[in-house]
Design a protein around this motif. Sequence first.
Motif, PDB file in Angstrom:
ATOM      1  N   VAL A   1       4.668 -25.222   4.161  1.00 46.45           N
ATOM      2  CA  VAL A   1       4.882 -26.086   5.322  1.00 46.45           C
ATOM      3  C   VAL A   1       6.300 -25.955   5.849  1.00 46.45           C
ATOM      4  N   GLU A   2       7.142 -25.192   5.174  1.00 44.60           N
ATOM      5  CA  GLU A   2       8.553 -25.130   5.535  1.00 44.60           C
ATOM      6  C   GLU A   2       8.857 -24.172   6.679  1.00 44.60           C
ATOM      7  N   ALA A   3       7.889 -23.361   7.077  1.00 44.79           N
ATOM      8  CA  ALA A   3       8.133 -22.382   8.149  1.00 44.79           C
ATOM      9  C   ALA A   3       6.824 -22.056   8.846  1.00 44.79           C
ATOM     10  N   PRO A   4       6.878 -21.653  10.128  1.00 44.81           N
ATOM     11  CA  PRO A   4       5.653 -21.253  10.828  1.00 44.81           C
ATOM     12  C   PRO A   4       4.959 -20.113  10.080  1.00 44.81           C
ATOM     13  N   TYR A   5       3.658 -20.253   9.923  1.00 44.12           N
ATOM     14  CA  TYR A   5       2.895 -19.255   9.173  1.00 44.12           C
ATOM     15  C   TYR A   5       2.245 -18.287  10.154  1.00 44.12           C
ATOM     16  N   ARG A   6       2.641 -17.030  10.051  1.00 42.79           N
ATOM     17  CA  ARG A   6       2.124 -16.017  10.975  1.00 42.79           C
ATOM     18  C   ARG A   6       1.075 -15.147  10.284  1.00 42.79           C
ATOM     19  N   LEU A   7       0.030 -14.883  11.046  1.00 44.14           N
ATOM     20  CA  LEU A   7      -1.033 -13.996  10.589  1.00 44.14           C
ATOM     21  C   LEU A   7      -0.780 -12.592  11.131  1.00 44.14           C
ATOM     22  N   PRO A   8      -1.510 -11.594  10.638  1.00 45.16           N
ATOM     23  CA  PRO A   8      -1.338 -10.231  11.164  1.00 45.16           C
ATOM     24  C   PRO A   8      -1.512 -10.188  12.685  1.00 45.16           C
ATOM     25  N   GLY A   9      -0.714  -9.359  13.333  1.00 51.90           N
ATOM     26  CA  GLY A   9      -0.783  -9.249  14.785  1.00 51.90           C
ATOM     27  C   GLY A   9       0.106 -10.238  15.507  1.00 51.90           C
ATOM     28  N   GLY A  10       0.848 -11.072  14.775  1.00 52.37           N
ATOM     29  CA  GLY A  10       1.758 -12.019  15.400  1.00 52.37           C
ATOM     30  C   GLY A  10       1.166 -13.374  15.703  1.00 52.37           C
ATOM     31  N   ALA A  11      -0.139 -13.578  15.438  1.00 52.98           N
ATOM     32  CA  ALA A  11      -0.752 -14.889  15.675  1.00 52.98           C
ATOM     33  C   ALA A  11      -0.139 -15.907  14.720  1.00 52.98           C
ATOM     34  N   ILE A  12      -0.139 -17.165  15.150  1.00 50.79           N
ATOM     35  CA  ILE A  12       0.506 -18.204  14.372  1.00 50.79           C
ATOM     36  C   ILE A  12      -0.477 -19.337  14.095  1.00 50.79           C
ATOM     37  N   VAL A  13      -0.450 -19.851  12.878  1.00 47.59           N
ATOM     38  CA  VAL A  13      -1.293 -20.990  12.510  1.00 47.59           C
ATOM     39  C   VAL A  13      -0.669 -22.256  13.098  1.00 47.59           C
ATOM     40  N   THR A  14      -1.428 -22.966  13.934  1.00 50.38           N
ATOM     41  CA  THR A  14      -0.904 -24.162  14.589  1.00 50.38           C
ATOM     42  C   THR A  14      -1.327 -25.446  13.883  1.00 50.38           C
ATOM     43  N   MET A  15      -2.471 -25.416  13.191  1.00 50.93           N
ATOM     44  CA  MET A  15      -2.923 -26.632  12.525  1.00 50.93           C
ATOM     45  C   MET A  15      -3.942 -26.303  11.443  1.00 50.93           C
TER      46      MET A  15
ATOM     47  N   ASP B   1     -14.500 -17.225  13.585  1.00 49.11           N
ATOM     48  CA  ASP B   1     -13.620 -17.416  14.724  1.00 49.11           C
ATOM     49  C   ASP B   1     -12.878 -16.132  15.027  1.00 49.11           C
ATOM     50  N   ALA B   2     -12.381 -16.023  16.258  1.00 49.68           N
ATOM     51  CA  ALA B   2     -11.624 -14.838  16.653  1.00 49.68           C
ATOM     52  C   ALA B   2     -10.838 -15.152  17.919  1.00 49.68           C
ATOM     53  N   ILE B   3      -9.737 -14.450  18.103  1.00 47.77           N
ATOM     54  CA  ILE B   3      -8.950 -14.553  19.327  1.00 47.77           C
ATOM     55  C   ILE B   3      -8.454 -13.161  19.704  1.00 47.77           C
ATOM     56  N   TYR B   4      -8.149 -13.008  20.987  1.00 45.30           N
ATOM     57  CA  TYR B   4      -7.476 -11.795  21.435  1.00 45.30           C
ATOM     58  C   TYR B   4      -5.984 -11.957  21.209  1.00 45.30           C
ATOM     59  N   LEU B   5      -5.359 -10.909  20.703  1.00 40.99           N
ATOM     60  CA  LEU B   5      -3.916 -10.894  20.579  1.00 40.99           C
ATOM     61  C   LEU B   5      -3.299 -10.451  21.907  1.00 40.99           C
ATOM     62  N   ALA B   6      -1.996 -10.622  22.034  1.00 38.68           N
ATOM     63  CA  ALA B   6      -1.331 -10.305  23.303  1.00 38.68           C
ATOM     64  C   ALA B   6      -1.438  -8.829  23.661  1.00 38.68           C
ATOM     65  N   ASP B   7      -1.550  -7.941  22.654  1.00 41.07           N
ATOM     66  CA  ASP B   7      -1.622  -6.508  22.935  1.00 41.07           C
ATOM     67  C   ASP B   7      -3.046  -6.011  23.138  1.00 41.07           C
ATOM     68  N   GLY B   8      -4.033  -6.927  23.199  1.00 41.99           N
ATOM     69  CA  GLY B   8      -5.415  -6.540  23.452  1.00 41.99           C
ATOM     70  C   GLY B   8      -6.241  -6.304  22.212  1.00 41.99           C
ATOM     71  N   ARG B   9      -5.628  -6.301  21.030  1.00 41.54           N
ATOM     72  CA  ARG B   9      -6.406  -6.204  19.801  1.00 41.54           C
ATOM     73  C   ARG B   9      -7.054  -7.561  19.494  1.00 41.54           C
ATOM     74  N   ILE B  10      -7.894  -7.585  18.482  1.00 37.00           N
ATOM     75  CA  ILE B  10      -8.679  -8.783  18.155  1.00 37.00           C
ATOM     76  C   ILE B  10      -8.354  -9.213  16.729  1.00 37.00           C
ATOM     77  N   LEU B  11      -8.117 -10.502  16.558  1.00 42.66           N
ATOM     78  CA  LEU B  11      -7.947 -11.073  15.233  1.00 42.66           C
ATOM     79  C   LEU B  11      -9.171 -11.929  14.931  1.00 42.66           C
ATOM     80  N   ALA B  12      -9.977 -11.504  13.979  1.00 44.31           N
ATOM     81  CA  ALA B  12     -11.107 -12.299  13.497  1.00 44.31           C
ATOM     82  C   ALA B  12     -10.679 -12.953  12.189  1.00 44.31           C
ATOM     83  N   PHE B  13     -10.995 -14.239  12.035  1.00 44.25           N
ATOM     84  CA  PHE B  13     -10.466 -14.930  10.858  1.00 44.25           C
ATOM     85  C   PHE B  13     -11.374 -16.075  10.436  1.00 44.25           C
ATOM     86  N   GLY B  14     -11.193 -16.476   9.217  1.00 46.02           N
ATOM     87  CA  GLY B  14     -11.850 -17.642   8.644  1.00 46.02           C
ATOM     88  C   GLY B  14     -10.888 -18.244   7.651  1.00 46.02           C
ATOM     89  N   ASN B  15     -11.394 -18.996   6.691  1.00 50.65           N
ATOM     90  CA  ASN B  15     -10.487 -19.541   5.689  1.00 50.65           C
ATOM     91  C   ASN B  15     -10.316 -18.616   4.487  1.00 50.65           C
TER      92      ASN B  15
END
Length: 371
Positions: A91-105, A324-338
Amino acid sequence: MRDLEESLRHAVQDLADEAPHAFDLAGAARVQGRRIRRRRQVATGAFALALLSMVTVPYVWLRPEPPAPVVQPAPSVTVKPSVRALPDFTVEAPYRLPGGAIVTMLTTTTRVDDGEDEYTHVALDRDAGRYRQLPFGQASPAVSPDGERFAMKGGPDQIRILNADGDVLDELSIDTFSWGGSDPVWSPDGSRLLVPTSGGFAVYESGSRKYREFYKPDIHSLCSEFCSFSWLPNGREIAVPRRDVSVTRSEAHPDKIEAAIVYSADTGQRARSIPMAGVPVGNGAWSPDGGTVLVHEKTDTSDGIRVVDAVSGLPRSELLAGPDAIYLADGRILAFGNRYARIHAADGTLLEDYRMPSRFTDDVTVRVARS
């Protein structure tokens, strides 16, 4: 007279001395005969060679070239990337996933004795650069892109907007819609809030703190069992899934989706229909250029995410793993779960595979933003 005879005799002797012997004449005849025979043999061989050439040369010219050997290409081998473990969550720092995505909650669901679920939310405070627990426990608060505001249902006819300290910033008296997935959704820039209502939808303006309701009763009557709304990247349109009304609904089978209906958030008017067999997986489902969309396809035989064309609805990839999945800023796709996070190319090809930290257990829901 005697002198004339003597002279004649000496002349005959001289001629006899110069003439070859009898055996030399035979030898000369044999040599000459051999020469004639060799000449005849050479001439005959040359004629035979010329005749053979006349027969074989046209055949060589007319004979087709033998086919070149066919070299079979080596079969392509798809090498799956190795699975790598992500670092532990803190909890001490923003947690980033591959591709630069960030966990918000992170939302943890706990089942209590009376059968009701309790929810604990840990959200990113961007200013402080760390996570903190929110002071409210509703099921699924909608967090604004800047992480400063949260919208949630306060009752059957109420939407509350709060800050991270739990202070109420605004309250909207709206007849909310309670279908699955019909939670409020912030626009990509956070300037608007979409609220599904029993009669259609409402759009709240953060700047003026006013909202307009649009009466669209067919939205919910034709919506799927998971009636999720999503904003398009332009921030001016919304999309709602529509089920195939020609298929009889059944509790035993998921609804069959036939299209996503796009409405204007300014006028409430229907803009177009995109044929597709799934539900867009949220605001991050739309590619940065708006050309493709990630849809969740759930049938009796499959359950996953597919890339489809945002105009024709035609699929562009095989099913990716959900939920779940989102598009990254560079057009790649991040698919994720827990349990996992996977980077895919725009065509769905798996590029990177990661294992989520142990903190993200089955009872934890992860919210992610592009950055």
